[in-house]
Design a protein around this motif. Sequence first.
Motif, mmCIF file in Angstrom:
data_model
loop_
_atom_site.group_PDB
_atom_site.id
_atom_site.type_symbol
_atom_site.label_atom_id
_atom_site.label_comp_id
_atom_site.label_asym_id
_atom_site.label_seq_id
_atom_site.Cartn_x
_atom_site.Cartn_y
_atom_site.Cartn_z
ATOM 1 N N PRO A 215 23.542 32.825 -14.010
ATOM 2 C CA PRO A 215 23.283 33.725 -15.175
ATOM 3 C C PRO A 215 22.465 33.012 -16.345
ATOM 4 C CG PRO A 215 25.561 33.816 -14.491
ATOM 5 C CD PRO A 215 24.875 32.904 -13.502
ATOM 6 N N ALA A 216 22.514 31.681 -16.460
ATOM 7 C CA ALA A 216 21.685 30.968 -17.077
ATOM 8 C C ALA A 216 20.134 31.111 -17.069
ATOM 9 C CB ALA A 216 22.229 29.419 -17.442
ATOM 10 N N PHE A 217 19.922 30.944 -15.667
ATOM 11 C CA PHE A 217 18.619 31.379 -15.012
ATOM 12 C C PHE A 217 17.892 32.681 -15.337
ATOM 13 C CE2 PHE A 217 19.802 27.915 -11.605
ATOM 14 C CZ PHE A 217 19.794 27.015 -12.819
ATOM 15 N N PHE A 218 18.843 33.645 -15.167
ATOM 16 C CA PHE A 218 18.415 35.035 -15.576
ATOM 17 C C PHE A 218 18.333 35.366 -16.981
ATOM 18 C CE2 PHE A 218 20.201 35.865 -10.914
ATOM 19 C CZ PHE A 218 19.270 36.521 -10.547
ATOM 20 N N ALA A 219 19.090 34.672 -17.619
ATOM 21 C CA ALA A 219 19.086 34.760 -19.269
ATOM 22 C C ALA A 219 17.610 34.192 -19.533
ATOM 23 C CB ALA A 219 20.205 34.384 -19.563
ATOM 24 N N LEU A 220 17.341 33.143 -19.146
ATOM 25 C CA LEU A 220 16.097 32.686 -19.350
ATOM 26 C C LEU A 220 15.000 33.372 -19.151
ATOM 27 C CD1 LEU A 220 14.283 29.996 -20.514
ATOM 28 C CD2 LEU A 220 14.356 29.169 -18.084
ATOM 29 N N ILE A 221 14.851 34.129 -17.985
ATOM 30 C CA ILE A 221 13.968 35.325 -17.745
ATOM 31 C C ILE A 221 13.811 36.331 -18.526
ATOM 32 C CG2 ILE A 221 13.330 36.687 -15.476
ATOM 33 C CD1 ILE A 221 14.349 34.504 -13.628
ATOM 34 N N VAL A 222 15.154 36.937 -18.913
ATOM 35 C CA VAL A 222 15.305 37.858 -19.735
ATOM 36 C C VAL A 222 14.487 37.537 -21.114
ATOM 37 C CG1 VAL A 222 16.870 39.353 -21.128
ATOM 38 C CG2 VAL A 222 16.993 39.167 -18.747
ATOM 39 N N GLU A 223 14.839 36.425 -21.625
ATOM 40 C CA GLU A 223 14.211 35.968 -22.891
ATOM 41 C C GLU A 223 12.645 35.793 -22.692
ATOM 42 O OE1 GLU A 223 16.463 32.765 -25.922
ATOM 43 O OE2 GLU A 223 16.312 32.112 -23.735
ATOM 44 N N ALA A 224 12.146 35.347 -21.624
ATOM 45 C CA ALA A 224 10.798 35.157 -21.473
ATOM 46 C C ALA A 224 10.107 36.612 -21.454
ATOM 47 C CB ALA A 224 10.470 34.420 -20.307
ATOM 48 N N ASP A 283 0.151 32.254 -10.106
ATOM 49 C CA ASP A 283 -0.591 31.046 -10.347
ATOM 50 C C ASP A 283 0.405 30.022 -11.186
ATOM 51 O OD1 ASP A 283 -2.713 32.149 -9.622
ATOM 52 O OD2 ASP A 283 -3.363 32.993 -11.451
ATOM 53 N N GLY A 284 1.378 30.409 -11.907
ATOM 54 C CA GLY A 284 2.232 29.555 -12.565
ATOM 55 C C GLY A 284 3.415 29.198 -11.654
ATOM 56 N N LYS A 285 3.372 29.125 -10.469
ATOM 57 C CA LYS A 285 4.493 28.704 -9.336
ATOM 58 C C LYS A 285 5.813 29.173 -9.973
ATOM 59 C CE LYS A 285 1.576 24.711 -8.092
ATOM 60 N NZ LYS A 285 1.439 23.358 -8.053
ATOM 61 N N VAL A 286 5.978 30.468 -10.218
ATOM 62 C CA VAL A 286 7.235 30.718 -10.705
ATOM 63 C C VAL A 286 8.196 30.819 -9.517
ATOM 64 C CG1 VAL A 286 8.631 32.761 -11.682
ATOM 65 C CG2 VAL A 286 6.490 32.006 -12.668
ATOM 66 N N ARG A 287 7.835 31.263 -8.385
ATOM 67 C CA ARG A 287 8.637 31.429 -7.147
ATOM 68 C C ARG A 287 9.187 29.964 -6.794
ATOM 69 N NH1 ARG A 287 8.766 35.483 -2.874
ATOM 70 N NH2 ARG A 287 6.634 36.096 -3.751
ATOM 71 N N SER A 288 8.345 29.029 -6.537
ATOM 72 C CA SER A 288 8.709 27.844 -6.139
ATOM 73 C C SER A 288 9.418 27.101 -7.288
ATOM 74 C CB SER A 288 7.579 26.796 -5.455
ATOM 75 O OG SER A 288 6.576 26.721 -6.826
ATOM 76 N N THR A 289 9.271 27.370 -8.579
ATOM 77 C CA THR A 289 9.880 26.756 -9.825
ATOM 78 C C THR A 289 11.361 27.145 -9.790
ATOM 79 O OG1 THR A 289 8.093 26.452 -10.989
ATOM 80 C CG2 THR A 289 9.979 26.298 -11.978
ATOM 81 N N ILE A 290 11.543 28.486 -9.471
ATOM 82 C CA ILE A 290 12.896 28.903 -9.388
ATOM 83 C C ILE A 290 13.749 28.687 -8.444
ATOM 84 C CG2 ILE A 290 14.483 31.239 -9.280
ATOM 85 C CD1 ILE A 290 12.053 32.484 -10.879
ATOM 86 N N ALA A 291 12.974 28.512 -7.125
ATOM 87 C CA ALA A 291 13.736 27.861 -5.873
ATOM 88 C C ALA A 291 14.190 26.316 -5.996
ATOM 89 C CB ALA A 291 12.838 28.132 -4.612
ATOM 90 N N ARG A 292 13.379 25.763 -6.597
ATOM 91 C CA ARG A 292 13.529 24.205 -7.005
ATOM 92 C C ARG A 292 14.564 24.213 -7.901
ATOM 93 N NH1 ARG A 292 11.785 21.382 -2.691
ATOM 94 N NH2 ARG A 292 9.416 21.541 -2.541
#
Length: 309
Positions: A215-224, A283-292
């Motif tokens: 939920p914290a990760f998804f909340a950050l995405i919603v904020e962004a 380009d921002g490596k969002v996929r790998s950053t979230i997985a990490r």
Amino acid sequence: MESESLTITVLGCGTMGVAILSGILSSLTSLRSASVSGTSTPNALLPTRFHGVDGTPPKLPSRFIACVKRPESAERVKKAFVEYVGVVRVLTKGNVEGATLGDVVILGCKPQMYTDILGEEGMAEALEGKLLVSILAGVKIVQLKSMVPESTRVVRAMPNTASKIRESMTVISTAEDLHPSEKALVSWIFSQIGKSLILGEQHMDACTALCGSGPAFFALIVEAMADGGVMMGLPRAEAQMMAAQTMQGTGRLVLSGQHPAIIREQVSTPAGCTIGGLLMLEDGKVRSTIARAIQEATNMAAGLGSTKK
């Protein structure tokens, strides 16, 4: 658990404990209402997935005990259950009494405090022959079993903060000695605050990262996403609502059976705005950053069971 009805006790009844009890009480109210006009008992109305291997539905709780440490916490819990006076009993500094009176005991304290609570004088006797359900992140079944009698059955569960609106994703791990009827009861309890599933304990740290921290990760995405909308001229409140609803809708599409990659492809029309935005995310490596992030949270979860203060 031979009595006609069950008592559920929550040791360390904080926000999550209140959410769990609220979900159970709301469900029981609905089941009893549905059974009034018919001949079925409330537990007979449970879906078959909650029945034991012999087809027998589990006994349902009718009494609840919430144990807290401070008087102000007791007042908060009493206020939360003001409409259930006589059904929910609140005890201050009464963990041993609560465990003695309970058939199912939910351990809801902070992970670092479980040794203090389970080590209280008289607690071992109080838990004799009981079902202990821990919702503590990082505390393994073997650690809990080392502090309780051999006759105590131990279960781990990892709900998340969406329990407050009965939209939790709870993962349950059980010991091999758990009776099917008790496993069905635990599944039913956590299905009252959202979805639940049973996995092996070796997966629990990853589940803690994905579901507990999620939920914290998804909340950050919603904020962004809302920030992006504001940057392009949208009012803040409307941008936030649109981002949250879009995330919820996408989640429901996935839960209905659609693969995330298919949804992404369906939205990505040639030369469209979506594919341009996706390229920026890659380009921002969002996929790998979230997985990490899940990887790091999993590693951190593995250390939460330490009793070091």
